[in-house]
Design a protein around this motif. Structure first.
Motif, PDB file in Angstrom:
ATOM      1  N   PHE A   1      -5.235 -15.823 -19.122  1.00 24.12           N
ATOM      2  CA  PHE A   1      -5.498 -16.527 -18.103  1.00 24.12           C
ATOM      3  C   PHE A   1      -4.670 -15.717 -17.035  1.00 24.12           C
ATOM      4  O   PHE A   1      -3.539 -15.509 -17.214  1.00 24.12           O
ATOM      5  CB  PHE A   1      -4.760 -17.986 -18.271  1.00 24.12           C
ATOM      6  CG  PHE A   1      -5.100 -19.008 -19.160  1.00 24.12           C
ATOM      7  CD1 PHE A   1      -6.653 -18.461 -19.880  1.00 24.12           C
ATOM      8  CD2 PHE A   1      -4.616 -20.189 -19.777  1.00 24.12           C
ATOM      9  CE1 PHE A   1      -7.017 -19.431 -20.759  1.00 24.12           C
ATOM     10  CE2 PHE A   1      -5.098 -20.803 -20.602  1.00 24.12           C
ATOM     11  CZ  PHE A   1      -6.304 -20.656 -21.120  1.00 24.12           C
ATOM     12  N   VAL A   2      -5.424 -15.811 -15.811  1.00 24.97           N
ATOM     13  CA  VAL A   2      -4.939 -14.972 -14.639  1.00 24.97           C
ATOM     14  C   VAL A   2      -3.944 -15.960 -13.368  1.00 24.97           C
ATOM     15  O   VAL A   2      -4.774 -16.551 -13.019  1.00 24.97           O
ATOM     16  CB  VAL A   2      -6.012 -14.217 -14.009  1.00 24.97           C
ATOM     17  CG1 VAL A   2      -5.501 -13.261 -12.908  1.00 24.97           C
ATOM     18  CG2 VAL A   2      -6.615 -13.533 -15.146  1.00 24.97           C
ATOM     19  N   LEU A   3      -2.823 -15.314 -13.262  1.00 24.99           N
ATOM     20  CA  LEU A   3      -1.948 -16.058 -12.420  1.00 24.99           C
ATOM     21  C   LEU A   3      -2.307 -16.012 -11.007  1.00 24.99           C
ATOM     22  O   LEU A   3      -2.656 -14.821 -10.684  1.00 24.99           O
ATOM     23  CB  LEU A   3      -0.549 -15.651 -12.508  1.00 24.99           C
ATOM     24  CG  LEU A   3       0.221 -15.961 -13.904  1.00 24.99           C
ATOM     25  CD1 LEU A   3       1.343 -14.892 -14.222  1.00 24.99           C
ATOM     26  CD2 LEU A   3       0.588 -17.582 -13.879  1.00 24.99           C
ATOM     27  N   MET A   4      -2.704 -16.850 -10.490  1.00 19.61           N
ATOM     28  CA  MET A   4      -3.284 -17.020  -8.727  1.00 19.61           C
ATOM     29  C   MET A   4      -2.449 -17.735  -7.951  1.00 19.61           C
ATOM     30  O   MET A   4      -2.802 -17.954  -6.720  1.00 19.61           O
ATOM     31  CB  MET A   4      -4.622 -17.376  -8.828  1.00 19.61           C
ATOM     32  CG  MET A   4      -5.554 -16.399  -9.778  1.00 19.61           C
ATOM     33  SD  MET A   4      -7.412 -16.780  -9.422  1.00 19.61           S
ATOM     34  CE  MET A   4      -8.263 -15.830 -10.877  1.00 19.61           C
ATOM     35  N   GLY A   5      -1.755 -18.694  -8.263  1.00 17.45           N
ATOM     36  CA  GLY A   5      -1.163 -19.757  -7.707  1.00 17.45           C
ATOM     37  C   GLY A   5      -0.226 -19.416  -6.713  1.00 17.45           C
ATOM     38  O   GLY A   5       0.469 -20.126  -5.656  1.00 17.45           O
ATOM     39  N   ASN A   6       0.488 -18.058  -6.652  1.00 17.53           N
ATOM     40  CA  ASN A   6       1.253 -17.835  -5.577  1.00 17.53           C
ATOM     41  C   ASN A   6       0.841 -16.564  -5.085  1.00 17.53           C
ATOM     42  O   ASN A   6       1.928 -15.464  -4.628  1.00 17.53           O
ATOM     43  CB  ASN A   6       2.606 -17.505  -6.281  1.00 17.53           C
ATOM     44  CG  ASN A   6       3.194 -18.836  -6.554  1.00 17.53           C
ATOM     45  OD1 ASN A   6       3.923 -19.612  -5.872  1.00 17.53           O
ATOM     46  ND2 ASN A   6       3.148 -19.419  -8.097  1.00 17.53           N
ATOM     47  N   ASP A   7      -0.283 -16.059  -5.265  1.00 27.51           N
ATOM     48  CA  ASP A   7      -1.076 -14.781  -4.859  1.00 27.51           C
ATOM     49  C   ASP A   7      -1.100 -14.731  -3.228  1.00 27.51           C
ATOM     50  O   ASP A   7      -1.399 -15.481  -2.578  1.00 27.51           O
ATOM     51  CB  ASP A   7      -2.452 -14.570  -5.265  1.00 27.51           C
ATOM     52  CG  ASP A   7      -2.771 -13.269  -5.225  1.00 27.51           C
ATOM     53  OD1 ASP A   7      -2.881 -12.537  -5.996  1.00 27.51           O
ATOM     54  OD2 ASP A   7      -3.384 -13.129  -3.803  1.00 27.51           O
ATOM     55  N   GLU A   8      -0.412 -13.875  -2.724  1.00 25.29           N
ATOM     56  CA  GLU A   8      -0.376 -13.457  -1.013  1.00 25.29           C
ATOM     57  C   GLU A   8      -1.802 -13.525  -0.572  1.00 25.29           C
ATOM     58  O   GLU A   8      -2.093 -14.036   0.598  1.00 25.29           O
ATOM     59  CB  GLU A   8       0.460 -12.174  -1.266  1.00 25.29           C
ATOM     60  CG  GLU A   8       0.550 -11.900   0.606  1.00 25.29           C
ATOM     61  CD  GLU A   8       1.451 -12.638   1.203  1.00 25.29           C
ATOM     62  OE1 GLU A   8       2.315 -13.334   0.759  1.00 25.29           O
ATOM     63  OE2 GLU A   8       1.458 -12.854   2.347  1.00 25.29           O
ATOM     64  N   TYR A   9      -2.568 -12.779  -1.133  1.00 27.29           N
ATOM     65  CA  TYR A   9      -3.868 -12.681  -0.466  1.00 27.29           C
ATOM     66  C   TYR A   9      -4.585 -14.241  -0.540  1.00 27.29           C
ATOM     67  O   TYR A   9      -5.039 -14.543   0.615  1.00 27.29           O
ATOM     68  CB  TYR A   9      -4.850 -11.618  -1.153  1.00 27.29           C
ATOM     69  CG  TYR A   9      -6.314 -11.636  -0.262  1.00 27.29           C
ATOM     70  CD1 TYR A   9      -6.456 -10.809   0.715  1.00 27.29           C
ATOM     71  CD2 TYR A   9      -7.226 -12.382  -0.993  1.00 27.29           C
ATOM     72  CE1 TYR A   9      -7.597 -10.658   1.326  1.00 27.29           C
ATOM     73  CE2 TYR A   9      -8.656 -12.024  -0.465  1.00 27.29           C
ATOM     74  CZ  TYR A   9      -8.616 -11.303   0.610  1.00 27.29           C
ATOM     75  OH  TYR A   9      -9.901 -11.288   1.283  1.00 27.29           O
ATOM     76  N   LEU A  10      -4.461 -14.734  -1.732  1.00 21.11           N
ATOM     77  CA  LEU A  10      -4.920 -16.114  -1.760  1.00 21.11           C
ATOM     78  C   LEU A  10      -4.330 -17.096  -0.545  1.00 21.11           C
ATOM     79  O   LEU A  10      -4.994 -17.880  -0.076  1.00 21.11           O
ATOM     80  CB  LEU A  10      -4.810 -16.794  -3.072  1.00 21.11           C
ATOM     81  CG  LEU A  10      -5.296 -18.016  -3.244  1.00 21.11           C
ATOM     82  CD1 LEU A  10      -6.851 -17.723  -3.964  1.00 21.11           C
ATOM     83  CD2 LEU A  10      -4.684 -19.196  -4.062  1.00 21.11           C
ATOM     84  N   LEU A  11      -3.166 -16.947  -0.746  1.00 20.97           N
ATOM     85  CA  LEU A  11      -2.365 -17.919   0.347  1.00 20.97           C
ATOM     86  C   LEU A  11      -2.603 -17.629   1.875  1.00 20.97           C
ATOM     87  O   LEU A  11      -2.976 -18.552   2.497  1.00 20.97           O
ATOM     88  CB  LEU A  11      -0.739 -17.604   0.283  1.00 20.97           C
ATOM     89  CG  LEU A  11      -0.067 -18.087  -1.364  1.00 20.97           C
ATOM     90  CD1 LEU A  11       1.511 -18.039  -1.095  1.00 20.97           C
ATOM     91  CD2 LEU A  11      -0.453 -19.118  -1.554  1.00 20.97           C
TER      92      LEU A  11
END
Lengths: 425, 550
Positions: free
Chosen positions: B151-161
């Motif tokens: 499972f790939v961590l995304m909840g603190n990803d700079e680009y996503l934010l």
């Protein structure tokens, strides 16, 4: 005739632990003719990309299949008394196979870094550590403290690519947004141009680290002897950071630091994470040395100095490196490049039958029973390799057509496994 | 026998809840690694008379193949030394068997062998930083016997934010798809949404769903909504996998319920729920809020969860929720590793021991059991210990025994510190005992369904022939700890309780489509802030074909 010329990018350089993956390599007629951006370590490491392609038995040319057969015979005959040594310039895939051989042969196994890097690795096992990837340093570090090291010589692009000069997501001013503290420990000097310089006598080093930690923890230390007042000032600067990064040489090659230095730095950085945020950046050499520790850890649980003699991995961190080659070891397998071996190690290996598989095996500074040249990870061989911050990166070899180290070790594994099975039936 | 051979398993009581089979004595037929309807007369048989036959176990949430695990391994040489693992005596001999070490975080080969020895044949590493995916795949290559994914961590990803802040939710979705494809991931993972970025940025943590992260117009709520919608819009086989804010904090049940309500109507999986069901706080003592949270789960079919049971004994806490680990380090005084991972996430590690005499540990243990015992739908409340955070996967048999045998449970409860158990449903007495079929649901059929793995967790035609066969034992912990036979892809890998074959596991990953228009902006972001070239980011040469999406 027109020379064929090609540009290969982005290539990953294993010249030092920065493992820069943005290198452009010009290839002409099968030779590397240019490497950019300019970096003396990269230029030396890539060279022109030429490597010997010999297979030797006792120094004489041999067929590969005969050499593998002899190597397998030697190693299986000595099973239980073999040392497998993970030398630099192997891909992680090749390291995995070398470890499989060690397990099968109930060998001792160690890597090129166990001696210089052991103090830090063992300290991190006792305490843990607080660290960050190189990009995080670039993006966040507003105060950088260099502890007796100027990365410029061994890690030429550390400052320009990662730690100091570039703008970061949270440090838009680049160098202007960062404060530098340079701690000189005896002759081991930090970088020039720092906002604060602290000079320490090596005898005061551990005391200074203790004072800094006490300061960070809010324990008043007054009055301090003059020799330690600079350390207290440095701690004050670190406390003013939003994100402090302490940089140290984790693989010293010349000056032997105090064995407690690494532990002191680890403890200091951990303490800094109470009042602010902080990370320790450990400078490590190239050649996928960090990868050897990573593979050792995932396959055995230990990062260095493993002994399979009992049929399972045992940790023997007090006996490290090639030093164990003289004690009960009757055959050695070196996987990787032997160029960095010291005179003592070479003399030892001259007395013990040794198989060398790796780049420039035929140029080993001793006569190996079997030497099989292979390509260099990252120059001729694909796979992955680890940066000093243990981030895995792909290898994009600009040259091809050389014998692969991973493939050769795999072939040896097959023969050794077959022989051991025959022996057990 | 190889995976291509046919085999008829006869005489066993089959528990295949996905196909409505509850303990019937019937044949299970295998050919070419799959379950088939029937086999010709005279096909080889495996006598399972008197035994219990289930699909292979599926671990929906574990930490066993990641750079974080490797950092944890490095931290416990003492545990490894105390738990050496000889190479198993394999029958096929084609692949060298490997030795290793155990402890709370075993070495890779030993992990694979031990999962197989437990009858588990599929497992997911639930927290992988994208930048380290290459490492996870290398570890999975060295973890035999289990089909695995990450499972790939995304909840603190700079680009996503940044995309959320800019209101670019479609771009965030495309980025999530690109990330999954580039990393060979299986599901979108959120850990402490926004809290890890807050830790790295000096804010230390977030506490509420509407806290601004780093002074930006991004909140935990907006991260949850964006990624839940992304996973559902991409029609991923598994919905967003959420480790909510405030893990391990007294009073966090309010945050957990608020997070579930924030995603009401959307499919979402809330992981290791036990760590998010605490009452108290604000000067009040810790207490159980399990009843309240499970009541919500029971009433909302779009929500699923795994429990994250705490088991008494040694554990290793490994999480991307780095601020929690700092607090754990300070409160426990144990060794602590913290790794900040650029642009993506963090990582914290602290070894820990759950003691039955420690009041909080006892409360955690009780809350996990309450969640299991008050769950009305085992298909949506499945088994995990958040290995090795709540305890090793090797403790699953003991956990199963606690669920199936009230007398064992009550005896264990008597040994636990009662100080914080006032108001706990468990302390008040929960009579429920899980049936074998319910165990089959929470350990294989349920996780497989939640993961969207159509060929796992059941024994219908077309399923992967991953089968576990148990001898019946009065001691249920012993029964589930030592299956008599385990088949993987139709091959007998455990015989008479001994590991005999070590098949290479398959990789479970997805490759959802995305709008390539996202790439130029993404490359600019990488060029500006990443220490890795954009071209070097995607993992190359991933094994196998992706699991279809949609």
């Amino acid at each position: 005739m027109t020379a064929s010329r090609a540009k290969v990018e982005p290539v990953t350089c294993l010249g030092c632990g920065c493992v820069c993956d943005d290198v452009n390599v010009q290839v002409s007629d099968g030779r590397i003719v240019a490497v950019t951006p300019e970096c003396p370590v990269a230029r030396t490491w890539f060279g022109d990309g030429s490597v010997p392609e010999r297979v030797l038995r006792d120094g004489a040319a041999a067929e590969l299949s005969d050499a593998l057969t002899e190597a397998a015979a030697l190693l299986t005959h000595s099973a239980g008394r073999v040392l497998v040594y993970l030398a630099p310039e192997l891909s992680t895939q090749a390291q995995r196979t070398a470890l499989a051989l060690a397990d099968l042969l109930r060998a001792r196994v160690d890597s090129a870094t166990s001696e210089p890097a052991a103090a830090g690795l063992l300290a991190a096992q006792r305490r843990g550590r607080a660290t960050a990837t190189l990009g995080e340093i670039r993006n966040r570090a507003d105060v950088l403290l260099f502890w007796g090291v100027d990365p410029t010589t061994r890690y030429p692009r550390y400052l320009s690519r990662y730690a100091l000069d570039p703008e970061g997501s949270h440090v838009p001013g680049g160098r202007r947004g960062r404060k530098v503290i340079s701690v000189h420990v005896g002759e081991a000097r930090g970088p020039a141009g720092a906002e604060l310089e602290v000079t320490l006598d090596p005898a005061d080093e551990i005391g200074a680290l203790s004072v800094m930690r006490a300061t960070v923890l809010g324990n008043a230390l007054d009055p301090l002897p003059p020799a330690l007042q600079g350390a207290a000032r440095a701690a004050g600067e670190l406390l003013s950071a939003r994100y402090a990064v302490l940089v140290h040489e984790a693989e010293p090659s010349r000056l032997t630091p105090d064995p407690f230095r690494a532990e002191g730095l680890i403890a200091l950085v951990q303490a800094l994470n109470g009042p602010t945020r902080a990370a320790l950046s450990s400078l490590r050499a190239g050649g996928n040395r960090s990868g050897a520790e990573s593979v050792l850890t995932w396959q055995t649980g230990y990062p260095l100095a493993v002994d399979f003699a009992a049929g399972f991995p045992r940790y023997t961190p007090s006996t490290r490196g090639l030093a164990s080659a003289g004690a009960g070891v009757t055959a050695v397998l070196i996987a990787g490049n032997t160029a960095g071996l010291g005179a003592d190690a070479s003399a030892t290996l001259g007395r013990v039958p040794t198989v060398v598989i790796g780049p420039r095996a035929s140029e080993a500074p001793f006569t190996a029973r079997v030497a099989i040249d292979t390509g260099v990870a990252g120059i001729h061989e694909a796979g992955i390799a680890y940066r000093m911050d243990e981030m895995p990166l792909p290898l994009r070899p600009p040259l091809s057509g050389r014998r692969s180290a991973a493939g050769t070790l795999e072939a040896l594994l097959t023969v050794v496994h077959q022989r051991l099975r025959e022996r057990s039936t | 026998m190889s995976s291509r051979d046919a085999l008829r398993i006869t005489g066993g009581s089959v528990h295949d809840p996905a196909n409505g089979v509850d303990g019937e004595v019937r044949d299970v037929c295998i050919e070419d690694g799959r379950i088939v309807e029937r086999l010709p007369q005279g096909a080889p048989t495996l006598d399972a008379n008197g035994m219990v036959v289930m699909p292979g176990g599926v671990d929906i949430h574990s930490h066993f193949a990641s750079s974080s695990c490797n950092h944890a391994r490095r931290l416990i040489p003492d545990e490894h030394a105390a738990n050496p693992a000889l190479a198993p005596e394999l029958l096929d001999g084609e692949t060298p068997a490997r030795s290793g070490t155990g402890g709370t975080v075993p070495s890779t080969f030993t992990t694979g062998y031990r999962y197989a020895g437990l009858g588990y044949t599929t497992a997911f590493d639930a927290a992988v930083a994208p930048l380290t995916a290459r490492h996870s795949h290398a570890e999975l290559d060295d973890t035999p016997c289990v089909d695995g994914g990450i499972f790939v961590l995304m909840g603190n990803d700079e680009y996503l934010l940044r995309q959320i802040e800019a209101g670019e939710r479609d771009r965030a979705r495309d980025y999530a798809a690109w990330l999954l494809q580039s990393t060979g991931g299986y599901a979108v993972k959120i850990v402490n949404p926004g809290g890890v970025e807050a830790w790295k940025g000096g804010q230390r943590n977030v506490t509420g769903l509407d806290d601004a992260i780093g002074g930006r117009k991004v909140t935990p709520r907006s991260i949850l909504e964006t990624l839940a919608d992304a996973a559902n819009a991409l029609r991923l086989p598994h919905p967003v996998h959420i480790h909510a804010n405030n893990l391990g904090v007294a009073g966090n049940a309010a945050t957990t319920l608020a997070s579930m309500e924030a995603l009401a109507g959307r499919r979402a999986h809330f992981t290791h729920l036990q760590f998010h069901c605490y009452g108290g706080g604000n000067g009040q003592p810790w207490s159980s809020a399990a009843s309240k949270v499970i009541e919500y789960v029971n009433a909302h079919p779009e929500v699923s969860t795994d429990v994250g049971q705490v088991m008494f004994g040694p554990a290793m806490t490994i999480t991307a929720d780095a601020p929690v680990e700092y607090l754990l380090h300070k409160s426990s005084g144990r060794r602590w590793t913290n790794i900040d991972i650029e642009l993506e996430t963090g990582c914290g590690i602290v070894p820990l021991t759950y003691k039955d005499k420690a009041a909080v540990s006892a409360l955690q243990w009780a809350i996990g059991l309450e969640l299991f015992l008050l769950s009305q739908d085992p298909w949506r409340v499945v088994l995990s210990t958040d290995h090795p955070n709540g305890g090793s996967f090797l403790s699953y048999p003991a956990l199963i025994q606690l669920l199936m045998d009230r007398s064992v449970r009550d005896e264990r409860l008597k040994l636990a510190n009662p100080r914080l158990l006032a108001g706990s449903a468990l302390a008040d007495g929960l009579a429920r005992e899980y049936s074998l079929n319910e165990i089959a649901i929470i350990t294989r059929a349920g996780p497989a369904r939640l993961l969207g793995l159509t060929r796992k967790g059941h024994l219908g035609p077309g399923a992967d022939a991953d089968v576990t066969i148990y001898s019946r034992e009065t001691d249920l912990a012993k029964m589930f700890a030592t299956p008599r036979y385990v088949l993987k892809q139709g091959a007998l890998i455990v015989e008479e309780g001994q590991l005999r074959r070590a098949l290479r596991g398959r990789r479970l990953r997805v490759a959802p489509g995305y709008d390539p228009a996202v790439l130029p902006g993404l490359k600019r972001h990488f060029d500006a802030f990443s220490s890795v070239c954009f071209a070097n980011y995607p993992v190359q040469n991933l094994p196998g074909d992706p699991v279809p999406v949609g």
